[in-house]
Design a protein around this motif. Structure first.
Motif, PDB file in Angstrom:
ATOM      1  N   PHE A 108       0.854  -1.189   0.000  1.00  0.00           N
ATOM      2  CA  PHE A 108       0.000   0.000   0.000  1.00  0.00           C
ATOM      3  C   PHE A 108       0.888   1.238   0.000  1.00  0.00           C
ATOM      4  CE2 PHE A 108      -2.812  -3.243   1.563  1.00  0.00           C
ATOM      5  CZ  PHE A 108      -4.061  -2.891   1.039  1.00  0.00           C
ATOM      6  N   LEU A 109       0.525   2.196  -0.843  1.00  0.00           N
ATOM      7  CA  LEU A 109       1.256   3.459  -0.913  1.00  0.00           C
ATOM      8  C   LEU A 109       0.344   4.605  -0.500  1.00  0.00           C
ATOM      9  CD1 LEU A 109       3.180   3.027  -4.296  1.00  0.00           C
ATOM     10  CD2 LEU A 109       4.036   2.614  -1.979  1.00  0.00           C
ATOM     11  N   LYS A 110       0.937   5.636   0.062  1.00  0.00           N
ATOM     12  CA  LYS A 110       0.180   6.782   0.561  1.00  0.00           C
ATOM     13  C   LYS A 110      -0.040   7.794  -0.561  1.00  0.00           C
ATOM     14  CE  LYS A 110      -1.418   9.322   4.079  1.00  0.00           C
ATOM     15  NZ  LYS A 110      -2.494   8.927   4.990  1.00  0.00           N
ATOM     16  N   ALA A 111      -1.289   8.214  -0.731  1.00  0.00           N
ATOM     17  CA  ALA A 111      -1.618   9.262  -1.701  1.00  0.00           C
ATOM     18  C   ALA A 111      -1.546  10.605  -0.987  1.00  0.00           C
ATOM     19  CB  ALA A 111      -3.009   9.025  -2.282  1.00  0.00           C
ATOM     20  N   ASN A 112      -0.428  11.277  -1.130  1.00  0.00           N
ATOM     21  CA  ASN A 112      -0.214  12.509  -0.365  1.00  0.00           C
ATOM     22  C   ASN A 112      -0.113  13.763  -1.230  1.00  0.00           C
ATOM     23  OD1 ASN A 112       2.232  11.986  -1.534  1.00  0.00           O
ATOM     24  ND2 ASN A 112       3.223  11.363   0.388  1.00  0.00           N
ATOM     25  N   ALA A 113      -0.452  13.659  -2.531  1.00  0.00           N
ATOM     26  CA  ALA A 113      -0.431  14.835  -3.404  1.00  0.00           C
ATOM     27  C   ALA A 113      -1.490  14.671  -4.482  1.00  0.00           C
ATOM     28  CB  ALA A 113       0.949  15.018  -4.034  1.00  0.00           C
ATOM     29  N   ILE A 114      -2.117  15.777  -4.841  1.00  0.00           N
ATOM     30  CA  ILE A 114      -3.184  15.753  -5.841  1.00  0.00           C
ATOM     31  C   ILE A 114      -2.579  15.731  -7.245  1.00  0.00           C
ATOM     32  CG2 ILE A 114      -5.153  17.041  -6.776  1.00  0.00           C
ATOM     33  CD1 ILE A 114      -5.549  18.226  -4.005  1.00  0.00           C
ATOM     34  N   GLY A 115      -3.245  15.021  -8.157  1.00  0.00           N
ATOM     35  CA  GLY A 115      -2.814  14.962  -9.550  1.00  0.00           C
ATOM     36  C   GLY A 115      -2.227  13.612  -9.900  1.00  0.00           C
ATOM     37  N   VAL A 116      -1.642  13.518 -11.091  1.00  0.00           N
ATOM     38  CA  VAL A 116      -1.041  12.263 -11.553  1.00  0.00           C
ATOM     39  C   VAL A 116       0.302  12.063 -10.873  1.00  0.00           C
ATOM     40  CG1 VAL A 116      -0.192  10.984 -13.544  1.00  0.00           C
ATOM     41  CG2 VAL A 116      -2.227  12.426 -13.772  1.00  0.00           C
ATOM     42  N   GLN A 117       0.444  10.971 -10.150  1.00  0.00           N
ATOM     43  CA  GLN A 117       1.674  10.654  -9.427  1.00  0.00           C
ATOM     44  C   GLN A 117       2.376   9.487 -10.129  1.00  0.00           C
ATOM     45  OE1 GLN A 117       2.451  12.760  -6.893  1.00  0.00           O
ATOM     46  NE2 GLN A 117       0.508  13.758  -7.460  1.00  0.00           N
ATOM     47  N   ASN A 118       3.636   9.687 -10.506  1.00  0.00           N
ATOM     48  CA  ASN A 118       4.408   8.683 -11.233  1.00  0.00           C
ATOM     49  C   ASN A 118       5.332   7.916 -10.296  1.00  0.00           C
ATOM     50  OD1 ASN A 118       3.477   9.399 -13.929  1.00  0.00           O
ATOM     51  ND2 ASN A 118       4.640  11.288 -13.654  1.00  0.00           N
ATOM     52  N   TYR A 119       5.365   6.604 -10.487  1.00  0.00           N
ATOM     53  CA  TYR A 119       6.209   5.725  -9.677  1.00  0.00           C
ATOM     54  C   TYR A 119       7.021   4.826 -10.606  1.00  0.00           C
ATOM     55  CZ  TYR A 119       3.067   7.036  -5.836  1.00  0.00           C
ATOM     56  OH  TYR A 119       2.330   7.733  -4.902  1.00  0.00           O
ATOM     57  N   ALA A 120       8.137   4.333 -10.099  1.00  0.00           N
ATOM     58  CA  ALA A 120       8.966   3.370 -10.826  1.00  0.00           C
ATOM     59  C   ALA A 120       9.226   2.180  -9.917  1.00  0.00           C
ATOM     60  CB  ALA A 120      10.278   4.001 -11.265  1.00  0.00           C
ATOM     61  N   ALA A 121       8.850   0.982 -10.392  1.00  0.00           N
ATOM     62  CA  ALA A 121       9.109  -0.259  -9.652  1.00  0.00           C
ATOM     63  C   ALA A 121      10.320  -0.939 -10.279  1.00  0.00           C
ATOM     64  CB  ALA A 121       7.896  -1.168  -9.711  1.00  0.00           C
ATOM     65  N   THR A 122      11.322  -1.272  -9.463  1.00  0.00           N
ATOM     66  CA  THR A 122      12.560  -1.857  -9.971  1.00  0.00           C
ATOM     67  C   THR A 122      12.908  -3.091  -9.165  1.00  0.00           C
ATOM     68  OG1 THR A 122      13.370   0.331 -10.630  1.00  0.00           O
ATOM     69  CG2 THR A 122      15.002  -1.442 -10.470  1.00  0.00           C
ATOM     70  N   ILE A 123      13.178  -4.181  -9.880  1.00  0.00           N
ATOM     71  CA  ILE A 123      13.655  -5.407  -9.235  1.00  0.00           C
ATOM     72  C   ILE A 123      15.157  -5.482  -9.473  1.00  0.00           C
ATOM     73  CG2 ILE A 123      13.245  -6.894 -11.253  1.00  0.00           C
ATOM     74  CD1 ILE A 123      12.398  -8.020  -7.736  1.00  0.00           C
ATOM     75  N   GLY A 124      15.934  -5.720  -8.408  1.00  0.00           N
ATOM     76  CA  GLY A 124      17.391  -5.689  -8.512  1.00  0.00           C
ATOM     77  C   GLY A 124      17.927  -6.677  -9.519  1.00  0.00           C
ATOM     78  N   GLU A 164      23.416 -10.348 -15.775  1.00  0.00           N
ATOM     79  CA  GLU A 164      22.113 -10.332 -16.470  1.00  0.00           C
ATOM     80  C   GLU A 164      22.239  -9.495 -17.746  1.00  0.00           C
ATOM     81  OE1 GLU A 164      17.375  -9.401 -15.541  1.00  0.00           O
ATOM     82  OE2 GLU A 164      18.917  -9.045 -14.022  1.00  0.00           O
ATOM     83  N   LYS A 165      21.816 -10.071 -18.883  1.00  0.00           N
ATOM     84  CA  LYS A 165      21.982  -9.399 -20.165  1.00  0.00           C
ATOM     85  C   LYS A 165      20.921  -8.328 -20.392  1.00  0.00           C
ATOM     86  CE  LYS A 165      23.516 -11.219 -23.784  1.00  0.00           C
ATOM     87  NZ  LYS A 165      23.727 -11.923 -25.060  1.00  0.00           N
ATOM     88  N   ASN A 166      19.698  -8.600 -19.978  1.00  0.00           N
ATOM     89  CA  ASN A 166      18.604  -7.652 -20.241  1.00  0.00           C
ATOM     90  C   ASN A 166      18.141  -7.034 -18.928  1.00  0.00           C
ATOM     91  OD1 ASN A 166      16.496  -6.206 -21.285  1.00  0.00           O
ATOM     92  ND2 ASN A 166      15.165  -7.970 -21.636  1.00  0.00           N
ATOM     93  N   THR A 167      18.494  -5.787 -18.724  1.00  0.00           N
ATOM     94  CA  THR A 167      18.039  -5.071 -17.528  1.00  0.00           C
ATOM     95  C   THR A 167      16.910  -4.096 -17.851  1.00  0.00           C
ATOM     96  OG1 THR A 167      19.763  -3.406 -17.861  1.00  0.00           O
ATOM     97  CG2 THR A 167      20.295  -5.269 -16.407  1.00  0.00           C
ATOM     98  N   GLU A 168      16.539  -4.033 -19.141  1.00  0.00           N
ATOM     99  CA  GLU A 168      15.457  -3.137 -19.550  1.00  0.00           C
ATOM    100  C   GLU A 168      14.141  -3.526 -18.892  1.00  0.00           C
ATOM    101  OE1 GLU A 168      14.138   0.133 -21.983  1.00  0.00           O
ATOM    102  OE2 GLU A 168      16.148  -0.732 -21.999  1.00  0.00           O
ATOM    103  N   ASN A 169      13.939  -4.860 -18.705  1.00  0.00           N
ATOM    104  CA  ASN A 169      12.666  -5.321 -18.143  1.00  0.00           C
ATOM    105  C   ASN A 169      12.688  -5.422 -16.622  1.00  0.00           C
ATOM    106  OD1 ASN A 169      14.261  -7.581 -17.761  1.00  0.00           O
ATOM    107  ND2 ASN A 169      13.252  -8.811 -19.341  1.00  0.00           N
ATOM    108  N   ASN A 170      13.740  -4.884 -15.990  1.00  0.00           N
ATOM    109  CA  ASN A 170      13.792  -4.894 -14.529  1.00  0.00           C
ATOM    110  C   ASN A 170      13.031  -3.724 -13.907  1.00  0.00           C
ATOM    111  OD1 ASN A 170      16.052  -6.614 -15.400  1.00  0.00           O
ATOM    112  ND2 ASN A 170      16.516  -6.744 -13.229  1.00  0.00           N
ATOM    113  N   THR A 171      12.681  -2.761 -14.725  1.00  0.00           N
ATOM    114  CA  THR A 171      11.976  -1.574 -14.235  1.00  0.00           C
ATOM    115  C   THR A 171      10.669  -1.396 -14.996  1.00  0.00           C
ATOM    116  OG1 THR A 171      14.045  -0.467 -13.649  1.00  0.00           O
ATOM    117  CG2 THR A 171      12.103   0.929 -13.924  1.00  0.00           C
ATOM    118  N   LYS A 172       9.634  -1.069 -14.253  1.00  0.00           N
ATOM    119  CA  LYS A 172       8.340  -0.789 -14.873  1.00  0.00           C
ATOM    120  C   LYS A 172       7.726   0.419 -14.177  1.00  0.00           C
ATOM    121  CE  LYS A 172       4.801  -3.493 -17.136  1.00  0.00           C
ATOM    122  NZ  LYS A 172       4.215  -4.837 -17.296  1.00  0.00           N
ATOM    123  N   ASN A 173       7.293   1.384 -14.989  1.00  0.00           N
ATOM    124  CA  ASN A 173       6.689   2.598 -14.458  1.00  0.00           C
ATOM    125  C   ASN A 173       5.179   2.454 -14.381  1.00  0.00           C
ATOM    126  OD1 ASN A 173       9.089   4.604 -14.433  1.00  0.00           O
ATOM    127  ND2 ASN A 173       9.186   3.695 -16.458  1.00  0.00           N
TER     128      ASN A 173
END
Length: 679
Positions: A253-269, A274-283
């Motif tokens: 659960f994340l806290k909604a503490n600002a109005i408007g569109v809030q952008n996040y980035a999820a990254t798995i170490g 590892e050859k492909n690190t492009e798919n380790n992050t998803k916004n």
């Protein structure tokens, strides 16, 4: 040729011969040799003319060589260029096109495909989506009832459409071939495959997020998931992965503490090497709203529609519903509500109507079988009801001219009937009917569901009860309640809004994910608030973080003006839509979240393509072994050119040579007769 025709030809020959001999030997003139020549010419002329009049038919056989089709389809998606194989693919296509043996065996047709398939003009590897299943299905339609075999030059990574692994059931008796682009070796890889999050959250509340990560490999590893916002870490958690437990879910659960569109980035170490690190992050993003709309439903009798309305309205997280019996209503209840729904009004609603009229508040009225019609007609002026106690069952009939607000395609034609009052209802003010009543299959102009604006307020009127059946039917049709819930949401949104009606409206999302089509829809109304398809709408788009601008006219499609935006870079955008002749404008903004589906895989999906070729008896090979694949196709006995004989009946009149013979014999006879003084 029929026997009777042969007998006629013999008879014609006898007639022509007798006539020619009679003409030149009945009264002999000149030498016998000359008469024989002239008789022969006359016989030829008469026989040919009579033969033309008989016009017999002859069998004519023509032979053509029919080669099987080779549908060469090239993957034009961005992943081919990203993997560094664009030059190799272009060279391979030229090998196929210029191979003499292959061209002797096949008629080669060239295509490119990404999201769609089309004839090959040029290969630029710019498509951001790959739909292999659609490409195969389209080729099957193009070559229906023809002998053909598709050859796809691709990495096999599809990110749109159905799973082409099961396409062999649709393409029967067709050998599907693949030329594999990319590395077929499977490397150890850790990636995020999905993020599940609601579109909206409420200020100062927590919203749920689900992230699914996948591991490809044989080792046991420990990986950390971290979520960042504006560079700051807001969440992190470690989990174990292995060959037997290769998928993990992170629920948080994340806290909604600002109005408007809030952008996040999820990254798995990333793991080592590892050859492909492009798919380790998803916004991902969520739009934070500072308040919810409060809807009050006032009822006098209990009915299943009450629960249906509550569930349907609250399916939109921006709304909350309170059910209250009319005898328990207080003035502050109405004051604090954004919209009041009046269910089956009767004399007990007197104080409710008094407060609504005092505030000139929008309302949603539902008329049913126990509504006090006389009292309802007297307490308000928005509509009038027939004064009888009879009821009937009515099905909804969509009014395609409805323009009060934008609607997705609605198909309520097979929905169950609702209970309505018998007789004609009338609506006052600036009204617009969404559904008319259809009784026993007969269409009427009696309104079933309508909206109206009068005295500066908006009102929705439903002249029937039993809509709980519509929600059930929506689930039976689509396995979800979306059609019904979207309709109710639009009605509530219309009635809950107190804003002045605008002549230029725009419909768009607050954020989009990269790789998906961005479509902005606008509606423009004339001074009578009737949709105007002849307006000149122009859109001007500006990237807030760069100097990029885009300006173009919007195109009419149905009852909307549309603008499709493609090839935009990730970032924040603002836009202005203007009607050029009147200067009416509206503006908005959205965020494009970076995400490239084509860069999520560095390896070719060799295993899936191999399954398809095995099930369809096709061939599969890599770019390095293209010559081997060519030999396999050339030597396959299923793809042998065939000689086709076409036999048709041709009438004698089509032979131009016979006409030339007649002209020649007549000319020769005339000259001989002239030369010998017989003319």
């Amino acid at each position: 040729m029929a026997v009777s025709t042969i007998l006629y030809i013999i008879l014609i020959g006898i007639i022509a011969l007798v006539t020619a001999i009679f003409f030149y030997f009945y009264k002999p003139e000149r030498s016998k040799k000359l008469r024989l020549i002239l008789s022969s010419l006359r016989f030829i002329t008469l026989f040919s003319v009579l033969l033309l009049l008989l016009n017999p038919e002859f069998k004519q056989v023509t032979y053509t060589t029919v080669k099987p089709k080779l549908a060469l389809a090239v993957d034009n998606s961005n992943s081919i260029d990203y993997l560094g194989f664009s030059k190799d693919v272009n060279n391979t296509v030229q090998k196929f096109v210029t191979n003499e043996q292959l061209n002797k065996r096949f008629d080669i047709d060239q295509y490119i495909f990404g999201e769609n398939i089309k004839p090959l003009d040029s290969i630029n590897f710019t498509d951001e989506l790959t739909n292999i299943s659609k490409a195969l299905q389209t080729l099957n339609k193009i070559y229906k009832d023809q002998t053909y075999t598709p050859l796809l030059i691709t990495d096999g990574n599809a990110n749109l459409g159905g799973n082409y692994r099961y396409i062999s059931t649709d393409i029967k008796n067709t050998a599907v071939n693949f030329l594999v682009v990319g590395d077929t070796t499977q490397y150890e890889d850790l990636r995020i495959i999905r993020t599940n999050v609601n579109k909206y959250a409420y200020l100062d509340n927590e919203f749920p997020v689900e992230i699914i990560a996948e591991y490809q490999g044989d080792n046991e590893i420990n990986a950390q998931l971290s979520i960042t916002k504006n560079g700051s870490v807001v969440f992190k958690e470690n989990k174990q992965f292995s060959a037997s437990q290769n998928t993990q879910r992170f629920n948080l659960f994340l806290k909604a503490n600002a109005i408007g569109v809030q952008n996040y980035a999820a990254t798995i170490g990333a793991i080592s090497n590892e050859k492909n690190t492009e798919n380790n992050t998803k916004n991902f993003a969520v739009e934070v709203i500072d308040q919810r709309s409060k809807v009050l439903i006032v009822y006098s009798v209990l009915h299943p529609d009450l629960g249906t309305l509550k569930k349907s309205i609250e399916s939109n997280q921006l709304r909350s519903v309170e059910l209250k019996e009319v005898i328990n209503i207080k003035s502050e209840d109405i004051n604090e509500s954004d919209l009041v729904i009046l269910f089956e009004p009767d004399t007990k609603f007197k104080s409710v109507y008094a407060e609504l009229n005092k505030l000139n508040k929008n309302r949603f009225t539902i008329i049913g079988t126990v509504t006090n019609r006389t009292y309802t007609n007297s307490i308000q002026k928005s509509f009038s009801l027939p004064l009888n106690n009879q009821t009937e069952e009515s099905q909804p009939l969509l009014n395609k001219s409805f323009t009060s607000f934008q609607l997705e395609d609605l198909d309520f034609s097979n929905y169950p009937p609702v209970k309505t009052q018998f007789g004609t209802s009338k609506i006052a003010g600036n009204s617009d009917v969404l559904f008319y009543q259809r009784v026993n299959g007969v269409s009427t102009k009696n309104p079933l569901l309508a909206v109206t604006e009068t005295d500066g307020r908006r009102e929705v009127i439903l002249f029937g009860t039993g809509i709980f059946q519509w929600r059930i039917q929506s689930f039976l049709n689509n396995s979800n309640f979306e059609d019904f819930d979207n309709l109710i949401d639009k009605l509530v949104q219309y009635a809950a809004s107190n804003q002045k009606r605008d002549r230029l409206l725009v419909d768009y999302e607050r954020f989009y994910y990269g790789g998906n089509a961005i479509e902005l829809n606008a509606r423009y109304f004339d001074q009578n608030y009737v949709f105007d398809p002849g307006a000149q709408l122009q859109i001007k788009l500006q990237n807030k973080n760069s100097e990029y601008t885009y300006e173009a006219p919007m195109v009419v499609k149905g009852n909307d003006y549309q603008s499709n935006l493609t090839n935009l870079e990730a970032g924040e955008y603002s836009f202005i839509i203007s009607e050029l002749s009147n200067g009416i404008k509206t503006s908005g903004a959205f965020t494009l979240i970076p995400f490239n589906l084509e860069r999520q895989n560095l390896n070719a999906d060799f295993a899936k393509m191999q399954v398809v070729t095995t099930e369809t008896n096709g061939y599969i090979n890599t770019l390095d072994n293209v010559d081997e694949l060519v030999d396999q196709l050339i030597n396959d006995d299923r793809f042998i050119p065939i000689q086709r004989a076409v036999e048709k009946s041709v009438p004698l009149v089509n032979f131009i040579y016979l006409l030339a013979l007649i002209i020649s014999s007549l000319t020769a006879e005339w000259f001989l007769r002239k030369y010998n003084g017989l003319i």
